[in-house]
Scaffold this motif. Structure first.
Motif, PDB file in Angstrom:
ATOM      1  N   ARG A 237       0.837  -1.187   0.000  1.00  0.00           N
ATOM      2  CA  ARG A 237       0.000   0.000   0.000  1.00  0.00           C
ATOM      3  C   ARG A 237       0.878   1.245   0.000  1.00  0.00           C
ATOM      4  O   ARG A 237       0.815   2.045  -0.905  1.00  0.00           O
ATOM      5  CB  ARG A 237      -0.940   0.001   1.206  1.00  0.00           C
ATOM      6  N   TRP A 238       1.734   1.385   1.032  1.00  0.00           N
ATOM      7  CA  TRP A 238       2.704   2.477   1.061  1.00  0.00           C
ATOM      8  C   TRP A 238       4.066   1.916   1.443  1.00  0.00           C
ATOM      9  O   TRP A 238       4.470   2.012   2.610  1.00  0.00           O
ATOM     10  CB  TRP A 238       2.322   3.552   2.082  1.00  0.00           C
ATOM     11  N   PRO A 239       4.801   1.302   0.544  1.00  0.00           N
ATOM     12  CA  PRO A 239       6.161   0.869   0.914  1.00  0.00           C
ATOM     13  C   PRO A 239       7.004   2.093   1.236  1.00  0.00           C
ATOM     14  O   PRO A 239       7.002   3.075   0.497  1.00  0.00           O
ATOM     15  CB  PRO A 239       6.647   0.165  -0.356  1.00  0.00           C
ATOM     16  N   HIS A 240       7.711   2.043   2.341  1.00  0.00           N
ATOM     17  CA  HIS A 240       8.285   3.294   2.824  1.00  0.00           C
ATOM     18  C   HIS A 240       9.741   3.220   3.255  1.00  0.00           C
ATOM     19  O   HIS A 240      10.424   4.250   3.260  1.00  0.00           O
ATOM     20  CB  HIS A 240       7.460   3.821   3.985  1.00  0.00           C
ATOM     21  N   ASP A 253       6.031  -1.748   4.899  1.00  0.00           N
ATOM     22  CA  ASP A 253       4.816  -1.474   4.124  1.00  0.00           C
ATOM     23  C   ASP A 253       3.855  -0.731   5.049  1.00  0.00           C
ATOM     24  O   ASP A 253       2.912  -1.301   5.609  1.00  0.00           O
ATOM     25  CB  ASP A 253       4.225  -2.795   3.644  1.00  0.00           C
ATOM     26  N   ALA A 254       4.104   0.577   5.217  1.00  0.00           N
ATOM     27  CA  ALA A 254       3.447   1.351   6.269  1.00  0.00           C
ATOM     28  C   ALA A 254       1.931   1.335   6.149  1.00  0.00           C
ATOM     29  O   ALA A 254       1.221   1.206   7.151  1.00  0.00           O
ATOM     30  CB  ALA A 254       3.967   2.790   6.256  1.00  0.00           C
ATOM     31  N   GLY A 255       1.399   1.480   4.940  1.00  0.00           N
ATOM     32  CA  GLY A 255      -0.042   1.556   4.768  1.00  0.00           C
ATOM     33  C   GLY A 255      -0.774   0.280   5.103  1.00  0.00           C
ATOM     34  O   GLY A 255      -1.966   0.306   5.421  1.00  0.00           O
ATOM     35  N   ASN A 256      -0.076  -0.847   5.050  1.00  0.00           N
ATOM     36  CA  ASN A 256      -0.664  -2.127   5.444  1.00  0.00           C
ATOM     37  C   ASN A 256      -0.234  -2.541   6.854  1.00  0.00           C
ATOM     38  O   ASN A 256      -0.462  -3.684   7.261  1.00  0.00           O
ATOM     39  CB  ASN A 256      -0.292  -3.231   4.447  1.00  0.00           C
ATOM     40  N   HIS A 257       0.416  -1.630   7.582  1.00  0.00           N
ATOM     41  CA  HIS A 257       0.749  -1.821   8.999  1.00  0.00           C
ATOM     42  C   HIS A 257       1.578  -3.092   9.219  1.00  0.00           C
ATOM     43  O   HIS A 257       1.288  -3.896  10.103  1.00  0.00           O
ATOM     44  CB  HIS A 257      -0.535  -1.876   9.847  1.00  0.00           C
ATOM     45  N   ARG A 258       2.644  -3.212   8.422  1.00  0.00           N
ATOM     46  CA  ARG A 258       3.442  -4.426   8.505  1.00  0.00           C
ATOM     47  C   ARG A 258       4.814  -4.205   7.893  1.00  0.00           C
ATOM     48  O   ARG A 258       5.064  -3.227   7.188  1.00  0.00           O
ATOM     49  CB  ARG A 258       2.750  -5.562   7.759  1.00  0.00           C
ATOM     50  N   LEU A 259       5.718  -5.135   8.165  1.00  0.00           N
ATOM     51  CA  LEU A 259       6.950  -5.309   7.409  1.00  0.00           C
ATOM     52  C   LEU A 259       6.817  -6.606   6.632  1.00  0.00           C
ATOM     53  O   LEU A 259       6.312  -7.610   7.166  1.00  0.00           O
ATOM     54  CB  LEU A 259       8.166  -5.403   8.328  1.00  0.00           C
ATOM     55  N   LEU A 260       7.256  -6.587   5.378  1.00  0.00           N
ATOM     56  CA  LEU A 260       7.335  -7.818   4.602  1.00  0.00           C
ATOM     57  C   LEU A 260       8.793  -8.246   4.498  1.00  0.00           C
ATOM     58  O   LEU A 260       9.680  -7.410   4.289  1.00  0.00           O
ATOM     59  CB  LEU A 260       6.754  -7.615   3.197  1.00  0.00           C
ATOM     60  N   GLY A 261       9.022  -9.559   4.623  1.00  0.00           N
ATOM     61  CA  GLY A 261      10.374 -10.084   4.558  1.00  0.00           C
ATOM     62  C   GLY A 261      10.531 -11.146   3.494  1.00  0.00           C
ATOM     63  O   GLY A 261       9.650 -12.016   3.341  1.00  0.00           O
TER      64      GLY A 261
END
Length: 393
Positions: A237-240, A253-261
């Motif tokens: 959503r918002w990779p930041h 991934d701030a807009g999806n309230h997560r970190l992806l690894g």
């Protein structure tokens, strides 16, 4: 203890539990000096004041800060050790007192517009000049003010400032690039407005070169949020922000309230291996109310994996705290330490109390290096340098 003022919950400040802080304590504060009250930016910029800083790079001999609201980058050669220590170098403005986008109206050739990401790699300074939709590169870290960059990426020339270079989205253009990183030999850019992450083999590319890897979209021309679908393991959503090490890439991934690894780090678009801050790879839910938990995130705008070890720090921005793990939590476990809140349940701006040395209001960027960490306390218009001693028993 809680009471209300005009219907808003307020808590008398209980302080931070030293055991939960894991030996971390605040040190020098750069920017707004006010503690115990409002921390407002100065009406006139200086080498000592900051306005909504959102990006920072820390290493043993240098501190670089994206002074976002003042449209400039400040450099300290050697780590500051006193409050409000003036910066040594000002970039993006003709001097230390000018404000405004594009060098106070002088033009984008030497100016910036809301710079956010900042990085030093192999002696080169890299800045994500987000609202000019470009990346700026200096071949050596400047030691004097108002030095123009050596390279401009994402625009046809140093005067270009249009989203996607004034044309269609491609593998060589940007729309609000907020985050940058070097991971696994690749140069990565969080191309936030295009809802994707771009990667270049062999490090920082030359101007006009298309990315070798596009994550988060089905092709280089696509730019829909979450690929035009629901939240998934290969969408943003918002990779930041970007961090990692050999064999591991992490994207906030701030807009999806997560970190992806991704483990190993991807060399093509593919689903992430795990998520931090969500129960699975197909959720992006926000939990805006207290109590919070050690595993949940709200708008995590920054993350940093310690280049000297395995510790991971995450700026959990909307929860007004920093979370720390001793190792990357691929199993979904919660953080071991929390800074700026009394416990893992708290989430108040400045702990619903006063601006104190160890409180935060919208921490937006951070940089971790060994037992030192710089945190952009954006809502308090300052950067706080934290240090770690042996944790108390």
């Amino acid at each position: 203890m809680r009471h209300t003022v005009a219907g808003r919950p307020v808590r008398t400040d209980p302080g931070t539990d030293p055991a939960l802080a894991g030996g971390w304590a605040p040190g020098a504060r750069l920017g707004a000096p006010a503690t115990g009250g409002l921390a407002l930016p100065s009406a006139t910029p200086s080498r000592s004041w900051l306005y909504s800083p959102r990006g920072v790079h820390l290493d043993p001999g240098l501190l670089a800060v994206a002074d976002t609201g003042n449209h400039r980058v400040l450099l300290w050669h050697g780590l500051p050790d006193t409050d409000e220590q003036p910066a040594d170098v000002v970039l993006g403005q003709p001097d230390a007192v000018t404000e405004g986008r594009a060098a106070g109206g002088r033009g984008p050739e030497n100016g910036m517009s809301l710079p956010t990401g900042v990085l030093v790699h192999d002696g080169r300074l890299v800045v994500a000049d987000a609202w000019h939709h470009r990346i700026l590169v200096w071949d050596s870290v400047p030691r004097s003010d108002d030095v123009a960059p050596d390279l401009v990426l994402g625009q046809p020339d140093p005067a270009g400032v249009e989203p996607n270079a004034g044309g269609a989205c491609s593998a060589a253009t940007f729309y609000w690039p907020f985050g940058i990183g070097i991971v696994d030999g690749r140069f990565w850019v969080a191309d936030t407005g295009n809802r994707r992450v771009l990667g270049w083999d062999g490090g920082i590319p030359g101007p006009g070169r298309p990315a070798d890897v596009v994550l988060g979209q089905p092709d280089p021309s696509a730019r829909e949020e979450n690929r035009g679908e629901g939240v998934g393991p290969a969408s943003f959503r918002w990779p930041h922000a970007i961090t990692g090490r050999d064999g591991l890439l992490l994207v906030a991934d701030a807009g999806n309230h997560r970190l992806l690894g991704w483990a190993p780090a991807p060399d093509a678009d593919r689903p992430a291996s795990f998520a931090i801050g969500q129960p699975g790879l197909d959720t992006g839910d926000e939990w805006p109310y207290a109590p919070q938990t050690a595993a949940g995130l709200r708008f995590p705008y920054s993350a940093c994996l310690d280049p000297t070890g395995d510790r991971l720090a995450v700026a959990d921005t909307a929860n007004n705290r920093v979370l720390l793990w001793d190792t990357v939590p691929v199993d979904g476990r919660g953080a071991r330490h929390v800074l700026a809140q009394p416990d893992f349940a708290g989430n108040g701006e400045n702990r619903w109390a006063a601006v104190l040395a160890d409180t935060l209001c919208w921490p937006y960027g951070l940089s971790l290096h060994g037992d030192r960490m710089a945190v952009c306390d954006s809502g308090n218009n300052r950067v706080v340098l934290w240090h770690r001693t042996e944790p108390r028993p």
